[in-house]
Design a protein around this motif. Structure first.
Motif, PDB file in Angstrom:
ATOM      1  N   TYR A 129      -2.164  -9.523  -5.765  1.00 47.62           N
ATOM      2  CA  TYR A 129      -1.293  -8.834  -4.824  1.00 47.62           C
ATOM      3  C   TYR A 129       0.000  -9.616  -4.642  1.00 47.62           C
ATOM      4  O   TYR A 129       0.059 -10.805  -4.903  1.00 47.62           O
ATOM      5  N   VAL A 153       7.943  -4.883   5.581  1.00 46.78           N
ATOM      6  CA  VAL A 153       7.112  -5.763   4.774  1.00 46.78           C
ATOM      7  C   VAL A 153       6.090  -4.866   4.088  1.00 46.78           C
ATOM      8  O   VAL A 153       5.461  -4.032   4.732  1.00 46.78           O
ATOM      9  N   LYS A 154       5.935  -5.022   2.777  1.00 49.83           N
ATOM     10  CA  LYS A 154       5.015  -4.177   2.017  1.00 49.83           C
ATOM     11  C   LYS A 154       4.078  -5.031   1.172  1.00 49.83           C
ATOM     12  O   LYS A 154       4.454  -6.083   0.682  1.00 49.83           O
ATOM     13  N   VAL A 155       2.850  -4.544   1.034  1.00 54.52           N
ATOM     14  CA  VAL A 155       1.850  -5.198   0.193  1.00 54.52           C
ATOM     15  C   VAL A 155       1.687  -4.359  -1.057  1.00 54.52           C
ATOM     16  O   VAL A 155       1.525  -3.138  -0.987  1.00 54.52           O
ATOM     17  N   ILE A 200       3.472  -9.585  -1.670  1.00 49.10           N
ATOM     18  CA  ILE A 200       4.088  -9.046  -0.463  1.00 49.10           C
ATOM     19  C   ILE A 200       5.595  -9.129  -0.650  1.00 49.10           C
ATOM     20  O   ILE A 200       6.115 -10.126  -1.154  1.00 49.10           O
ATOM     21  N   SER A 201       6.295  -8.079  -0.239  1.00 46.68           N
ATOM     22  CA  SER A 201       7.754  -8.104  -0.273  1.00 46.68           C
ATOM     23  C   SER A 201       8.281  -7.874   1.146  1.00 46.68           C
ATOM     24  O   SER A 201       7.696  -7.121   1.920  1.00 46.68           O
TER      25      SER A 201
END
Length: 83
Positions: A64, A74-76, A66-67
């Motif tokens: 994974y 915030v996105k996974v 995260i951005s």
């Protein structure tokens, strides 16, 4: 005593957060690295941070990342294991 040969494949990739909110993925094991292998339209504004992690509890052993962005989101993201 005999030898057993085993093939180990390492996926070497680079993720780059772009000012337009996209994320580019580059496979560094390929000889042609003239352009990104994958471009994800991730955010509405510049990507500030990317963090890679492995979920040890995931039965698929996926990776994974995260951005995080200037747009305050915030996105996974899940990178599936490809055999």
């Amino acid at each position: 005593m005999g030898f057993s040969w085993m093939t180990i494949v390492y996926v070497i990739f680079c993720l780059i957060g772009m000012p337009d909110g996209s994320i580019e993925a580059w496979d560094l094991a390929l000889s042609n690295v003239a352009s990104a292998d994958l471009k994800i339209e991730a955010h509405d504004d510049a990507v500030l941070s990317l963090k890679y992690f492995e979920n040890k509890k995931d039965s698929e052993k996926s990776t994974y990342f995260i951005s995080a962005s200037v747009d305050k989101s915030v996105k996974v993201w899940k990178i599936p294991v490809v055999d």
